[in-house]
Structures are given as C-alpha cells and as structure tokens.
Write an enzyme that holds these catalytic residues in place. Structure first.
Site, PDB file in Angstrom:
ATOM      1  N   THR A  61       1.943  -1.781   5.864  1.00 21.13           N
ATOM      2  CA  THR A  61       0.845  -1.203   6.635  1.00 21.13           C
ATOM      3  C   THR A  61      -0.464  -1.269   5.863  1.00 21.13           C
ATOM      4  OG1 THR A  61      -0.001   0.903   7.536  1.00 21.13           O
ATOM      5  CG2 THR A  61       1.550   1.056   5.726  1.00 21.13           C
ATOM      6  N   TYR A  99       3.145   9.429   4.335  1.00 21.01           N
ATOM      7  CA  TYR A  99       3.433   8.135   4.958  1.00 21.01           C
ATOM      8  C   TYR A  99       2.866   6.994   4.125  1.00 21.01           C
ATOM      9  CZ  TYR A  99       3.109   4.226   8.242  1.00 21.01           C
ATOM     10  OH  TYR A  99       3.187   2.988   8.823  1.00 21.01           O
TER      11      TYR A  99
END
Length: 366
Positions: free
Chosen positions: A133, A176
C-alpha cells in the site's frame, strides 16, 4: 509466467481471492487457462458473491479453501500445491487497525510470515507477488502543498509532475501502516536473505468492477453506492485530498506481468496507481458522480482521520518501464462503468448514468 506454464497443472494460489482485487486476478488467471486456488476466510461482507461468481464462470477450474491466513498449517498445505502465489489477503482498513491493532498485526504480519515461510521451506522458487500500500510512505507531512480550487497540489515541481517515487523514505503511520509496511519489508527481505522470487506492489486507490466499497475501504465504490441509493456521503477532512485512482483491470495486468517477469523484478517494490493523469480529489470525484446521475448529492463533512494523506499520487515510471504496462483507463470513464455495474448488480432503479466514450487523447500511462 511463460507459455510453458500452462503445461504446469499445479494451481496458482490467490490468498484473499474472493476479495475485490483478488477475485479479478483469479478470474484473469482462469481465463488464461490456469487452475486457481482461492484461499479466503470470507470475513468481508459480500465477498462470498465474488467466489460464487468465479465458480459460476469457471466451475472446477477454480477451487476454494475457506480458511484464515493465521492458520499456519492450512496455509502451508495450500502453498505446497501452488506454482505461484498472489498474496492479497489482509486486514485492509486503517480504522479497523485503530480499533483492534492486535488482530491487524496477526493478519497482516503473521499471516504474511506464515506464507513466506511456507514457500521458503518448500524450496522450489515459487514466485510470491505481494499487495502492499502507499500507506508505507506515511502522511507525507514534510511535503508542502497548496490548495488550488478543489484539490491539494504539491509545491515541489518534481512531485507535482511525476508523483511520489519508490525512493521516498518509508514512514509507517497507524497500526495498519505498520503492519502492511512490516509485511512489505519481510517480502523484500526474503528475496534478499533467502533468494526467494518475491516482488511488492505498493498500491494507490484501486477501483472497479466487483468492488464492495465501504466507508473504511474502497471509497470510490462506497461513494457511488451511497449516491446511487440516495444516501448521505461523509467526507473526512475538507474533501480536497488527492489520490491517483486506477481501474482494477490495469492493476490485474500489473500483477500478472510481475509474475511473468519475476526474475527481472524479484526483490523490488513498485508503486502502482493511476499516476498524475488519473489524480483526482474527493470533491472532484463527487462532482463527476453528480454529473453522471444528473442530480445533487447529499454530502456532509467530519474531522480528518488518523494518518490520512492530503495528497498521494504515485510516480509510476518504474513499474511502467519494468513491466511494459498498457495505458490506464481514464478515471472518468472507469468510474462511469463502475457506476453502471453497481446499479445493475444491486438492482437499483435506473437513473441516467452517462458512460463517456473513450478519448484516446485522454489515456494516461499507469
């Protein structure tokens, strides 16, 4: 992946293969004649429909294991059969990681390590392509931006022209960001330390068909679903934050070509997004959706969320040159196609959803 790989009867393993990007990868693999093994816990609402869609299209060519990546033995058995692995399974939402950081750790770090060790101990050079990501770069708080109309723009001409490159230092924010960033680094280090054939794709915002968007993840589809249903949409922050969005068809091409060229790209991480030509602010996206539906949207604002980037646009030069990618679907066209698919799949009342014709002059490179 070569032409000879179709003679290999072993399946291609797609963890998270019932998810949005995973099911599109699984579908593309099956269409190319590969046996596919979908490994998914089916924990995300709606993904069972993606698995049913795969089975309906491809029958016994797609097999499924309903299990969690935290189940080390089950994952190792699945990996033992595979000729290649696309590791898409993850806890995918920043907000969820803030509520339960331990589960986020267990799925994203331990689950990835379970897979990597299974492949390492297997010892046959099985390729692993990992879905990372852009959150590994943090909030980009050191970059100066200016507000121009309805979007933030980078002050640095090089960033404004090309976007954020892979040379950008990593800076993990939120649980995250930490879990995906740590997994990203494990995948790269297993290439360095153990000679494994691994590669990492650090994704910007991917959207497209079969996306079950929620407020916490898959925001392009989420905005469209709320708009189509006539429900209010909440923007966190001022809505001028910019993302480079990429149609899932382009993302799938990148993953398959990373496997095809794994011996050229092993041990490398690439940014994967729409690039500057497909950069759009949240407000600009909502204006486009409003135009597609021919009516005003009910938009509300709330506080900024932790770790949110005011601007992220990927510099896609490295991946485009390394993999020879096709031009990206122009974002206005892709969003219109997704709007029509969502309307049909949810059996919503027909509204005027104008799908623009492709203008070759607007096509941007991924």
């Amino acid at each position: 992946m070569s032409r000879d790989d179709l003679s290999d009867s072993r399946p291609v393993l797609v963890t998270g293969g019932a998810g949005f990007i995973g099911c599109n990868i699984a579908n593309a693999l099956a269409e190319r004649g590969h046996e596919v093994l979908v490994y998914d816990a089916l924990s995300r609402p709606g993904v069972e429909k993606n698995l049913a869609w795969l089975k309906e299209r491809h029958g016994e060519q797609v097999q499924a294991i309903v299990a969690d990546v935290r189940d080390e033995d089950s994952l190792a058995r699945a990996a033992r059969e595979a000729q290649a692995v696309f590791h898409m399974a993850a806890q995918v939402a920043v907000t969820t990681s803030m509520v339960d950081p331990r589960e986020d750790f267990e799925i994203n770090i331990r689950g990835t390590l379970n897979l990597l060790d299974a492949i390492r101990l297997k010892g046959d050079g099985t390729p692993v392509i990992f879905a990372s990501t852009n959150k590994v770069y943090g909030d980009l708080g050191d970059i100066d931006f200016r507000l121009e109309g309805e979007r933030y723009c980078a002050q640095d001409p090089a960033v404004a022209r090309a976007g954020i490159a892979e040379t950008r230092p990593l800076d993990f924010h939120t649980p995250y960001g930490c879990s995906k960033g740590a997994a990203d680094q494990y995948v790269l280090d297993y290439a360095r330390s153990f000679g494994m054939r691994t590669a990492v794709l650090r994704m910007s915002c991917i959207y497209g068909l079969r996306q079950m968007g929620t407020e916490d993840q898959g925001w392009v589809a989420h905005f469209l679903i709320r708009a189509l249903e006539g429900k209010p949409i909440t923007l966190y922050g001022d809505g001028c934050q910019v993302r480079d969005i990429l149609d899932v068809s382009n993302a799938v091409e990148a993953y398959l070509k990373a496997w095809e060229r794994i011996d050229r790209v092993k041990g490398r991480a690439f940014n994967l997004g729409g690039g500057p030509a497909n950069a759009v602010s949240l407000r600009e996206l909502l204006a486009h959706i409003s135009a597609l539906l021919g009516r005003e949207l009910d938009v509300h604002y709330s506080d900024w969320r932790a770790g949110d980037q005011r601007y992220f646009v990927a510099d896609t030069n490295a991946i485009r040159h390394a993999l020879g990618l096709s031009p990206a679907v122009p974002w206005k066209e892709g969003v219109a196609l997704l709007a029509e698919w969502l309307r049909e799949s949810r059996r919503l009342p027909r509204e005027t959803v104008q799908v623009p014709a492709v203008d070759s002059g607007e096509v941007a490179h991924a």
